[in-house]
Design a protein around this motif. Structure first.
Motif, PDB file in Angstrom:
ATOM      1  N   MET A 192       9.891  20.453   3.550  1.00  0.00           N
ATOM      2  CA  MET A 192       9.240  19.630   4.190  1.00  0.00           C
ATOM      3  C   MET A 192       7.694  19.132   3.787  1.00  0.00           C
ATOM      4  SD  MET A 192      11.282  18.363   6.315  1.00  0.00           S
ATOM      5  CE  MET A 192       9.931  17.359   6.976  1.00  0.00           C
ATOM      6  N   SER A 193       6.928  20.203   3.087  1.00  0.00           N
ATOM      7  CA  SER A 193       5.698  19.787   2.584  1.00  0.00           C
ATOM      8  C   SER A 193       5.884  19.192   1.358  1.00  0.00           C
ATOM      9  CB  SER A 193       5.084  21.227   2.269  1.00  0.00           C
ATOM     10  OG  SER A 193       4.818  21.872   3.482  1.00  0.00           O
ATOM     11  N   ALA A 194       6.850  19.183   0.580  1.00  0.00           N
ATOM     12  CA  ALA A 194       7.200  18.595  -0.483  1.00  0.00           C
ATOM     13  C   ALA A 194       7.756  17.097  -0.391  1.00  0.00           C
ATOM     14  CB  ALA A 194       8.221  19.001  -1.234  1.00  0.00           C
ATOM     15  N   VAL A 195       8.147  16.854   0.592  1.00  0.00           N
ATOM     16  CA  VAL A 195       8.707  15.632   1.122  1.00  0.00           C
ATOM     17  C   VAL A 195       7.576  14.786   1.647  1.00  0.00           C
ATOM     18  CG1 VAL A 195      10.163  14.034   2.506  1.00  0.00           C
ATOM     19  CG2 VAL A 195      11.148  16.105   1.368  1.00  0.00           C
ATOM     20  N   THR A 196       6.807  15.352   2.472  1.00  0.00           N
ATOM     21  CA  THR A 196       5.571  14.987   3.369  1.00  0.00           C
ATOM     22  C   THR A 196       4.703  14.413   2.359  1.00  0.00           C
ATOM     23  OG1 THR A 196       6.182  16.000   5.244  1.00  0.00           O
ATOM     24  CG2 THR A 196       4.085  15.031   5.128  1.00  0.00           C
ATOM     25  N   SER A 197       4.201  15.423   1.394  1.00  0.00           N
ATOM     26  CA  SER A 197       3.157  15.356   0.311  1.00  0.00           C
ATOM     27  C   SER A 197       3.549  14.125  -0.375  1.00  0.00           C
ATOM     28  CB  SER A 197       2.716  16.576  -0.031  1.00  0.00           C
ATOM     29  OG  SER A 197       3.849  16.999  -0.990  1.00  0.00           O
ATOM     30  N   LEU A 198       4.821  14.045  -0.651  1.00  0.00           N
ATOM     31  CA  LEU A 198       5.140  13.043  -1.804  1.00  0.00           C
ATOM     32  C   LEU A 198       5.175  11.539  -1.002  1.00  0.00           C
ATOM     33  CD1 LEU A 198       6.713  12.011  -4.343  1.00  0.00           C
ATOM     34  CD2 LEU A 198       8.897  12.419  -3.126  1.00  0.00           C
ATOM     35  N   VAL A 199       5.702  11.498  -0.019  1.00  0.00           N
ATOM     36  CA  VAL A 199       5.466  10.256   0.782  1.00  0.00           C
ATOM     37  C   VAL A 199       4.089   9.725   1.018  1.00  0.00           C
ATOM     38  CG1 VAL A 199       6.022   9.150   2.930  1.00  0.00           C
ATOM     39  CG2 VAL A 199       7.826  10.765   2.069  1.00  0.00           C
ATOM     40  N   ILE A 200       3.132  10.990   1.245  1.00  0.00           N
ATOM     41  CA  ILE A 200       1.734  10.393   1.632  1.00  0.00           C
ATOM     42  C   ILE A 200       1.137   9.953   0.192  1.00  0.00           C
ATOM     43  CG2 ILE A 200      -0.483  11.325   2.269  1.00  0.00           C
ATOM     44  CD1 ILE A 200       0.952  12.869   4.444  1.00  0.00           C
ATOM     45  N   ALA A 201       1.602  10.866  -0.777  1.00  0.00           N
ATOM     46  CA  ALA A 201       0.731  10.700  -1.788  1.00  0.00           C
ATOM     47  C   ALA A 201       1.073   9.311  -2.473  1.00  0.00           C
ATOM     48  CB  ALA A 201       1.001  11.655  -2.868  1.00  0.00           C
ATOM     49  N   LEU A 202       2.540   9.036  -2.508  1.00  0.00           N
ATOM     50  CA  LEU A 202       2.756   7.785  -2.952  1.00  0.00           C
ATOM     51  C   LEU A 202       2.484   6.531  -2.266  1.00  0.00           C
ATOM     52  CD1 LEU A 202       4.660   6.523  -5.592  1.00  0.00           C
ATOM     53  CD2 LEU A 202       6.437   6.910  -3.821  1.00  0.00           C
ATOM     54  N   SER A 203       2.213   6.699  -0.856  1.00  0.00           N
ATOM     55  CA  SER A 203       2.019   5.585  -0.081  1.00  0.00           C
ATOM     56  C   SER A 203       0.497   5.294  -0.145  1.00  0.00           C
ATOM     57  CB  SER A 203       2.456   5.757   1.259  1.00  0.00           C
ATOM     58  OG  SER A 203       3.627   5.702   1.587  1.00  0.00           O
ATOM     59  N   VAL A 204      -0.281   6.264   0.017  1.00  0.00           N
ATOM     60  CA  VAL A 204      -1.771   6.256  -0.314  1.00  0.00           C
ATOM     61  C   VAL A 204      -2.148   5.629  -1.557  1.00  0.00           C
ATOM     62  CG1 VAL A 204      -4.005   7.248   0.092  1.00  0.00           C
ATOM     63  CG2 VAL A 204      -2.087   7.729   1.577  1.00  0.00           C
ATOM     64  N   THR A 205      -1.514   6.356  -2.532  1.00  0.00           N
ATOM     65  CA  THR A 205      -1.760   5.787  -3.909  1.00  0.00           C
ATOM     66  C   THR A 205      -1.477   4.179  -4.396  1.00  0.00           C
ATOM     67  OG1 THR A 205      -1.497   7.961  -4.682  1.00  0.00           O
ATOM     68  CG2 THR A 205      -1.541   6.304  -6.378  1.00  0.00           C
ATOM     69  N   ALA A 206      -0.260   3.865  -3.717  1.00  0.00           N
ATOM     70  CA  ALA A 206       0.101   2.588  -3.829  1.00  0.00           C
ATOM     71  C   ALA A 206      -1.042   1.410  -3.104  1.00  0.00           C
ATOM     72  CB  ALA A 206       1.311   2.069  -3.401  1.00  0.00           C
ATOM     73  N   VAL A 207      -1.433   2.010  -1.867  1.00  0.00           N
ATOM     74  CA  VAL A 207      -2.440   1.235  -1.281  1.00  0.00           C
ATOM     75  C   VAL A 207      -3.597   1.347  -1.977  1.00  0.00           C
ATOM     76  CG1 VAL A 207      -3.710   0.896   1.002  1.00  0.00           C
ATOM     77  CG2 VAL A 207      -1.270   1.366   0.985  1.00  0.00           C
ATOM     78  N   PHE A 208      -4.247   2.335  -2.199  1.00  0.00           N
ATOM     79  CA  PHE A 208      -5.397   2.304  -2.989  1.00  0.00           C
ATOM     80  C   PHE A 208      -5.549   1.470  -4.280  1.00  0.00           C
ATOM     81  CE2 PHE A 208      -7.822   4.434  -6.486  1.00  0.00           C
ATOM     82  CZ  PHE A 208      -9.211   4.233  -5.922  1.00  0.00           C
ATOM     83  N   LEU A 209      -4.537   1.465  -5.064  1.00  0.00           N
ATOM     84  CA  LEU A 209      -4.334   0.881  -6.146  1.00  0.00           C
ATOM     85  C   LEU A 209      -4.242  -0.725  -6.216  1.00  0.00           C
ATOM     86  CD1 LEU A 209      -1.930   3.019  -8.270  1.00  0.00           C
ATOM     87  CD2 LEU A 209      -4.130   2.594  -8.768  1.00  0.00           C
ATOM     88  N   VAL A 210      -3.755  -0.915  -5.169  1.00  0.00           N
ATOM     89  CA  VAL A 210      -3.552  -2.576  -4.680  1.00  0.00           C
ATOM     90  C   VAL A 210      -5.129  -3.118  -4.327  1.00  0.00           C
ATOM     91  CG1 VAL A 210      -2.559  -4.228  -3.128  1.00  0.00           C
ATOM     92  CG2 VAL A 210      -1.331  -2.703  -3.961  1.00  0.00           C
ATOM     93  N   LEU A 211      -5.842  -2.359  -3.421  1.00  0.00           N
ATOM     94  CA  LEU A 211      -6.996  -2.531  -2.909  1.00  0.00           C
ATOM     95  C   LEU A 211      -7.994  -2.489  -4.200  1.00  0.00           C
ATOM     96  CD1 LEU A 211      -7.022  -0.408   0.250  1.00  0.00           C
ATOM     97  CD2 LEU A 211      -6.996  -3.157   0.113  1.00  0.00           C
TER      98      LEU A 211
END
Length: 824
Positions: free
Chosen positions: A650-669
């Motif tokens: 669950m940690s692997a899945v959660t950290s992946l989703v969070i990292a990918l989502s936040v990274t994508a938002v950050f890069l767009v901004l």
């Protein structure tokens, strides 16, 4: 858009005008952080993962409930004896004499000793209750008398379970047996797993030196030895990994820098990053665990990348005959933004591990994130200042330059190889990306079947180490490790490995007439993972305590018999009095370890097979718990490890989703703020998604599971992978904004930045891949998958990014043309 250039120009101006002061400031800060190096402690083993785990808390509740107050901590040592026949008179005398020697040593704090040999001796002479009397009884008996007594004693399934699987009842022979010595030692933890060293470690090491006997091979095994090896493996792994990584990295840095002064500055910068990070750990009181062995290579990976990019970009300007000062201003202006993007996204990837329920994974994410921030400051500010200061001194003292040409110069072989992505982007970008999408989807789907594991063996050295490691000189030669070998031997040789069990924690009214019968019936027709005899599970409970005491005390046996309606040895009536008599008897301490004072809580401990899987043990334990009408919960170290395994996934899945989502938002901004082109952030993410898909598929194909350390790799792949694609996208944006043609901008990007990326990839994959030689399997697996993530990130950044940029340019240009047409 933000006018970020004025900030980068200020930074560049400060570095160019005050390089010596900048260098001095960083050296002073290094002294501050170095003060924390002496405060670093170590934490090894599995107990660090079980802290704050609900499953571990449940097990702790059981231990507290059934452990008498003020009881001295206890531990045990297993004596694994091997011979042609451990039931021969001479072999049993060997076992008894070793146990006698242990009991006579007060410093070994032994309280009792048991073995098949002691049972056979008491069969020969029932009055032989002491070890001395047992030895005398064995010595006085003839070979035929010993054989007859052994046949009689081993008819008891409990005694026979201490013999190897090849035990022959007819010939009364077996090749191995287990003896047990109990100790009372303060400071022994009862938590699942072991951590660091313990008082039992020294005791069991000393017993091992005593175990050399005339005819038998007796091996000492126990939690103390496991604890000791878990601690030693960290030191041995560091002594192997760090020098090997340094040598390999140094070799590649020589090729990348090709100038001794630049090489020295790069190495010093890497050293500062390590000192700052470890100093922070000491000042923050974060213990150094096996997971954190991976932090130095990760910092080296990012630091090497930043260093090569900084020096390479500076050289690109210098070969144009631009003076050192202006060249460094351009370098800082262009790379500081790219470094910031890389740092921010890498930190996001690491900090996503803070969502984990496991403390070591949270510590890993925090330390790695802080280390990356330090690396950004050192390579983004200190190294440019030190490089410029060194060049000024070089000019002043006429020190010649060596190999100052940048990597990937125009027209070179490397530049032509790196242009493959540009060629694809020019000829068939859409078709290529369609193929990439199909491959990625297939790899991701295949990767969903990757195993998830957590066990003590993950942190122990393998049974057989590569022969080449044993040829290394001291102090690099690893020590001798026996735990994994002994664990495998116990699992293969005995039906039940000592210590493998499931505890059923029962809460209910134990005074009810049916309570004990219910507990007794729960062990009938046991699941496959449980050790059984005559279709009954091997277990200990308040029922077995009652039965064993009844066999010793006739008066208590009569009481049980009067209240046993069906004659099966389990009382059905007057249970209050049964418990009262039991808790007032000589076995009261044993009874209190299975029933609470209010007669409302009890535990049943079932022995499980050594080769049973975690899933089978947990499922079967819950199955037996469900047989009880009273409230029942399956727990124990195996159940705890399974819960940790599920948490890891669950940690692997959660950290992946969070990292990918936040990274994508950050890069767009960030691209919207800096370039006015937020969609470039999506371009930046595409190669990372491909990398993660390929990595997941590769892990399953190579048989590498998601374990305590590799579970972090998906979020790490985002952090490190962004490093490569961000450099490509940001360099392209700079070249494209300068008014160049699309493909010319791409060509300049892969020719310049691609060269630095190649040097970085070769260096970091080698530096991280060297973890594969670490003694601990979990570190070796982490090294392999991290090296793969770097290689895939490099490959996708240079091959997938250019076609993606071409498609992006066509889509954005089409939108711009449409808006222009409407407005006109």
């Amino acid at each position: 858009m933000i006018d970020y250039e004025r900030y980068t120009e200020r930074l560049g101006e400060h570095i160019v005008t005050n390089p010596g002061r900048v260098v001095a400031l960083f050296l002073v800060v290094t002294l501050v952080f170095s003060a924390g190096l002496g405060n670093i402690s170590t934490d090894a083993g599995t107990s660090q993962f079980t802290e704050d785990s609900p499953a571990q808390e449940a097990l702790d509740d059981v231990n507290r409930e059934f452990t008498p107050a003020f009881e001295t901590s206890s531990g045990s040592t297993q004596l694994i004896q091997r011979s042609s026949n451990v039931l021969s008179k001479s072999s049993m005398l060997d076992m008894l004499r070793l146990q006698q020697s242990i009991l006579e040593r007060t410093d070994l704090r032994a309280t009792s000793a048991s073995s098949v040999a002691s049972t056979v001796a008491q069969t020969l002479d029932p009055s032989a209750t002491t070890i001395d009397a047992q030895i005398a009884a064995m010595e006085a008996a003839s070979q035929s008398e010993v054989r007859a007594a052994a046949r009689q004693a081993t008819s008891n399934p409990g005694v026979a379970s201490l013999l190897s699987n090849d035990f022959n009842r007819e010939s009364v022979t077996a090749s191995a047996t287990i003896g047990v010595v109990s100790h009372e030692v303060p400071g022994i933890s009862s938590s699942a797993g072991t951590s660091g060293t313990s008082p039992l470690s020294d005791i069991q090491t000393e017993i091992q030196t005593m175990s050399t006997v005339a005819e038998s091979d007796i091996t000492v095994f126990g939690s103390g030895i496991i604890s000791s090896e878990l601690g030693n493996v960290i030191v041995d792994s560091l002594l192997l990994v760090v020098p090997a990584a340094v040598l390999l990295i140094f070799a590649f840095l020589v090729i990348a820098y090709r100038d001794p002064i630049d090489l020295l500055l790069g190495v010093i910068s890497l050293g500062l990053a390590i000192i700052w990070t470890f100093g922070f750990m000491g000042l923050a009181d974060i213990p150094f665990s096996q997971m954190l062995i991976a932090v130095p290579p990760l910092l080296l990976a990012v630091g090497i990348d930043f260093g090569i990019h900084a020096v390479n970009r500076y050289r690109e300007e210098r070969i144009k005959d631009v003076a050192p000062g202006p060249s460094m201003r351009i370098t800082v202006r262009q790379l500081s933004v790219a470094f910031f993007i890389v740092t921010a996204t890498t930190v996001i990837g690491f900090l996503s591990n803070l969502t984990s329920d496991l403390a070591p994974i949270r510590d890993f994410g925090l330390v790695a994130a802080v280390g990356i921030l330090f690396t950004f400051l050192i390579f983004g500010v200190f190294l440019p200042a030190a490089k410029l200061y060194a060049d000024q001194l070089r000019d002043e003292y006429n020190v010649p330059e060596f190999g100052s040409a940048p990597l990937g110069t125009e027209g070179g072989l490397l530049a032509r190889v790196l242009s493959v992505g540009v060629v694809i982007g020019r000829r068939a970008p859409a078709l290529f990306l369609l193929v990439v999408v199909l491959i990625s989807v297939g790899a991701a789907a295949y990767g969903t079947g990757v195993d998830t594991t957590f066990s003590q063996e993950d942190f122990l050295p393998p049974e057989e180490q590569p022969a080449v490691l044993q040829q290394l000189p001291e102090p690099f030669k690893p020590g001798v490790y026996t735990v994994t070998r002994d664990l495998n031997y116990l699992e293969d040789t005995f039906e039940s490995t000592q210590g493998d069990s499931v505890t059923i924690y029962v809460e209910g009214q134990l005074r009810d007439d049916s309570a004990l019968e219910e507990i007794h019936r729960a062990g009938e027709d046991p699941p496959k993972s449980f050790v059984s005899s005559d279709r009954r599970a091997e277990s200990t409970s308040i029922v077995t305590v009652i039965q064993n005491y009844a066999a010793q005390d006739p008066e208590f046996a009569a009481l049980v018999d009067r209240n046993d309606a069906d004659g099966n040895g389990v009382p059905d009536d007057n249970l209050d009095r049964i418990y009262d008599e039991l808790l007032a008897s000589p076995v009261s301490s044993q009874a209190s370890s299975y029933i609470s004072d209010d007669y409302r809580k009890t535990r049943i401990v079932y022995t499980v097979k050594g080769d049973a899987t975690q899933d089978a043990i947990v499922n079967d334990g819950q199955e037996v718990a469900d047989r009880l009408r009273m409230s029942s919960t399956a727990t124990g170290s195996t159940v705890v490890f399974k819960a940790i395994s599920d948490t890891i996934f669950m940690s692997a899945v959660t950290s992946l989703v969070i990292a990918l989502s936040v990274t994508a938002v950050f890069l767009v901004l960030i691209y919207q703020l800096l370039e006015g082109k937020g969609s470039l952030g999506i371009v930046n993410v595409v190669p990372i998604v491909v990398t993660i898909a390929l990595l997941a598929g590769s892990m399953r194909y190579l048989g590498i599971p998601l374990n305590a350390l590799t579970a972090t790799i998906l979020s790490i792949a985002i952090g490190l992978g962004i490093d490569y694609s961000a450099h490509v996208v940001h360099r392209f944006s700079d070249e494209y904004n300068a008014g160049g043609d699309l493909f010319e901008a791409l060509r300049l990007t892969v020719g310049g930045t691609g060269g630095a990326l190649t040097g970085s990839m070769l260096t970091t994959t080698t530096g991280l891949g060297v973890l594969a030689i670490a003694i601990t399997p979990v570190l070796g697996q982490f090294g392999i998958v991290t090296a793969l993530s770097i290689f895939y990130s490099y490959l996708t950044a240079l091959v997938v990014t250019p076609p993606t940029i071409v498609i992006w340019e066509r889509l954005t240009q089409r939108g711009t043309d449409a808006l222009t047409s409407v407005s006109s």
